[in-house]
Design a protein around this motif. Structure first.
Motif, PDB file in Angstrom:
ATOM      1  N   ALA A 129    -121.138 -26.109  59.602  1.00  0.00           N
ATOM      2  CA  ALA A 129    -120.141 -25.961  60.677  1.00  0.00           C
ATOM      3  C   ALA A 129    -118.739 -26.318  60.214  1.00  0.00           C
ATOM      4  CB  ALA A 129    -120.519 -26.844  61.869  1.00  0.00           C
ATOM      5  N   VAL A 130    -118.610 -26.783  58.975  1.00  0.00           N
ATOM      6  CA  VAL A 130    -117.330 -27.330  58.524  1.00  0.00           C
ATOM      7  C   VAL A 130    -116.760 -26.535  57.356  1.00  0.00           C
ATOM      8  CG1 VAL A 130    -116.112 -29.378  57.714  1.00  0.00           C
ATOM      9  CG2 VAL A 130    -118.091 -29.635  59.231  1.00  0.00           C
ATOM     10  N   ILE A 131    -115.618 -25.929  57.587  1.00  0.00           N
ATOM     11  CA  ILE A 131    -114.843 -25.281  56.527  1.00  0.00           C
ATOM     12  C   ILE A 131    -113.599 -26.121  56.280  1.00  0.00           C
ATOM     13  CG2 ILE A 131    -113.511 -23.242  55.840  1.00  0.00           C
ATOM     14  CD1 ILE A 131    -115.176 -21.572  57.724  1.00  0.00           C
ATOM     15  N   VAL A 132    -113.349 -26.450  55.031  1.00  0.00           N
ATOM     16  CA  VAL A 132    -112.069 -27.059  54.704  1.00  0.00           C
ATOM     17  C   VAL A 132    -111.160 -25.972  54.154  1.00  0.00           C
ATOM     18  CG1 VAL A 132    -110.843 -28.656  53.203  1.00  0.00           C
ATOM     19  CG2 VAL A 132    -112.948 -29.375  54.323  1.00  0.00           C
ATOM     20  N   GLY A 133    -110.028 -25.802  54.808  1.00  0.00           N
ATOM     21  CA  GLY A 133    -109.065 -24.794  54.386  1.00  0.00           C
ATOM     22  C   GLY A 133    -108.076 -25.384  53.404  1.00  0.00           C
ATOM     23  N   LEU A 134    -108.052 -24.827  52.220  1.00  0.00           N
ATOM     24  CA  LEU A 134    -107.099 -25.248  51.197  1.00  0.00           C
ATOM     25  C   LEU A 134    -106.131 -24.105  50.957  1.00  0.00           C
ATOM     26  CD1 LEU A 134    -109.461 -27.039  48.652  1.00  0.00           C
ATOM     27  CD2 LEU A 134    -108.169 -28.032  50.555  1.00  0.00           C
ATOM     28  N   ASP A 135    -104.900 -24.312  51.347  1.00  0.00           N
ATOM     29  CA  ASP A 135    -103.852 -23.304  51.210  1.00  0.00           C
ATOM     30  C   ASP A 135    -102.939 -23.741  50.068  1.00  0.00           C
ATOM     31  OD1 ASP A 135    -105.031 -22.382  53.534  1.00  0.00           O
ATOM     32  OD2 ASP A 135    -103.514 -23.266  54.836  1.00  0.00           O
ATOM     33  N   ALA A 136    -102.780 -22.899  49.071  1.00  0.00           N
ATOM     34  CA  ALA A 136    -102.025 -23.295  47.880  1.00  0.00           C
ATOM     35  C   ALA A 136    -100.797 -22.430  47.673  1.00  0.00           C
ATOM     36  CB  ALA A 136    -102.916 -23.231  46.646  1.00  0.00           C
ATOM     37  N   LYS A 137     -99.719 -23.093  47.297  1.00  0.00           N
ATOM     38  CA  LYS A 137     -98.483 -22.416  46.949  1.00  0.00           C
ATOM     39  C   LYS A 137     -97.968 -23.030  45.655  1.00  0.00           C
ATOM     40  CE  LYS A 137     -93.994 -21.093  48.892  1.00  0.00           C
ATOM     41  NZ  LYS A 137     -93.116 -21.185  50.085  1.00  0.00           N
ATOM     42  N   ASN A 138     -97.732 -22.175  44.680  1.00  0.00           N
ATOM     43  CA  ASN A 138     -97.303 -22.663  43.358  1.00  0.00           C
ATOM     44  C   ASN A 138     -98.248 -23.722  42.815  1.00  0.00           C
ATOM     45  OD1 ASN A 138     -94.958 -21.025  43.487  1.00  0.00           O
ATOM     46  ND2 ASN A 138     -93.882 -22.616  44.652  1.00  0.00           N
ATOM     47  N   GLY A 139     -99.547 -23.534  43.092  1.00  0.00           N
ATOM     48  CA  GLY A 139    -100.553 -24.433  42.559  1.00  0.00           C
ATOM     49  C   GLY A 139    -100.706 -25.749  43.285  1.00  0.00           C
ATOM     50  N   LYS A 140    -100.019 -25.929  44.428  1.00  0.00           N
ATOM     51  CA  LYS A 140    -100.102 -27.164  45.195  1.00  0.00           C
ATOM     52  C   LYS A 140    -100.581 -26.869  46.612  1.00  0.00           C
ATOM     53  CE  LYS A 140     -98.461 -29.691  41.849  1.00  0.00           C
ATOM     54  NZ  LYS A 140     -99.349 -30.619  41.105  1.00  0.00           N
ATOM     55  N   ILE A 141    -101.259 -27.842  47.198  1.00  0.00           N
ATOM     56  CA  ILE A 141    -101.774 -27.682  48.548  1.00  0.00           C
ATOM     57  C   ILE A 141    -100.633 -27.716  49.563  1.00  0.00           C
ATOM     58  CG2 ILE A 141    -103.214 -28.727  50.334  1.00  0.00           C
ATOM     59  CD1 ILE A 141    -104.841 -27.481  48.130  1.00  0.00           C
ATOM     60  N   ALA A 142    -100.635 -26.726  50.472  1.00  0.00           N
ATOM     61  CA  ALA A 142     -99.641 -26.665  51.548  1.00  0.00           C
ATOM     62  C   ALA A 142    -100.267 -27.158  52.849  1.00  0.00           C
ATOM     63  CB  ALA A 142     -99.133 -25.242  51.715  1.00  0.00           C
ATOM     64  N   LEU A 143     -99.452 -27.818  53.662  1.00  0.00           N
ATOM     65  CA  LEU A 143     -99.928 -28.422  54.903  1.00  0.00           C
ATOM     66  C   LEU A 143     -99.058 -28.008  56.086  1.00  0.00           C
ATOM     67  CD1 LEU A 143    -100.416 -32.063  53.560  1.00  0.00           C
ATOM     68  CD2 LEU A 143    -102.194 -30.348  53.859  1.00  0.00           C
ATOM     69  N   GLU A 144     -99.586 -28.287  57.287  1.00  0.00           N
ATOM     70  CA  GLU A 144     -98.839 -28.130  58.541  1.00  0.00           C
ATOM     71  C   GLU A 144     -98.239 -26.735  58.682  1.00  0.00           C
ATOM     72  OE1 GLU A 144     -96.284 -31.443  59.397  1.00  0.00           O
ATOM     73  OE2 GLU A 144     -97.692 -32.869  58.523  1.00  0.00           O
ATOM     74  N   GLY A 145     -99.149 -25.747  58.717  1.00  0.00           N
ATOM     75  CA  GLY A 145     -98.701 -24.368  58.850  1.00  0.00           C
ATOM     76  C   GLY A 145     -97.883 -23.904  57.659  1.00  0.00           C
TER      77      GLY A 145
END
Length: 244
Positions: A129-145
């Motif tokens: 039931a749990v997906i962790v979304g990892l959004d990356a920009k320039n190789g770094k994790i992006a947060l808060e939209g």
């Protein structure tokens, strides 16, 4: 299970939209009825829907809940799996959605700020039931939209969340997302190779060949938005190509 093509239904201000690299005001698509849009993907062969409350992602408070509940009520009896993200900032937020019928919740900012939430939800509802979304920009994790960057890269973070009980990783490559220029397979492949749980890819899918690349790299599936909404290929064409 075979490779999943997962249409994105991103909601902002009660409409179904597609943003360029997640930037507010960059809508390339804006449709008035997200529920009808979602059910259209189901009618055309989708087995899973990816529902995102963009207002929640940007503002931390979900505003499209009634639409999401409507989609769940109409899609679940058809056997459709539903994953939901955007503005899920607490255990209670996730619990509400899972109790309403969502199969999976996507935790991004909440997971990074409070990793314990992943463990708690996994223990209560099962890791699937749990997906962790990892959004990356320039190789770094992006947060808060995608408005802030952390100092951490996706592969190390993915391992940590796997250990905490995440059932899936949703990896979005912001560098290619919404640009319709194709996928950059390397960062996705690196992440797939770093964990033992399924990885869902997102960002850059432009042609059916991109889906084949992701499948062959070992991805569980791909979230597809702009390419479907701008008729780069149809859902039916993609399903047919992946069956060959």
């Amino acid at each position: 299970m075979s490779f999943q093509i997962i249409p994105a239904v991103d909601m902002k201000g009660g409409k179904c939209v597609q943003l360029v690299q997640g930037i507010p005001g960059s809508e390339m698509v804006s449709l008035d009825d997200p529920a009808a849009t979602a059910l259209n993907w189901v009618a055309r062969g989708a087995k899973t829907l990816h529902l995102i409350d963009l207002d929640g992602a940007f503002e931390g408070k979900r505003k499209n809940g009634a639409i999401i509940e409507n989609i769940i009520e109409r899609a679940k009896p058809l056997g459709i799996e539903i994953q939901i993200g955007g503005g899920i900032r607490s255990y209670e937020d996730a619990e509400t959605l899972l109790s309403a019928g969502a199969d999976r919740v996507i935790l991004t900012t909440a997971a990074m700020k409070n990793p314990q939430i992943v463990k708690d939800l996994s223990e209560s509802f099962g890791k699937q039931a749990v997906i962790v979304g990892l959004d990356a920009k320039n190789g770094k994790i992006a947060l808060e939209g995608w408005t802030k960057l952390s100092d951490k890269g996706p592969t190390d973070v993915a391992k940590q969340f796997e250990d905490l009980g995440a059932g899936y990783i949703l990896f979005t490559n912001i560098d290619t997302e919404g640009l319709l220029k194709g996928v950059d397979i390397k960062p996705t492949k690196d992440l797939i190779d770093s964990v033992n749980i399924p990885v869902i890819a997102s960002g850059g899918v432009t042609a059916t060949d991109d889906l084949l690349k992701l499948r062959d790299a070992g991805a569980y599936g791909a979230v597809v938005g702009s390419a479907l909404y701008t008729d780069k290929f149809t859902l039916e064409e993609a399903i047919a190509v992946l069956k060959k």
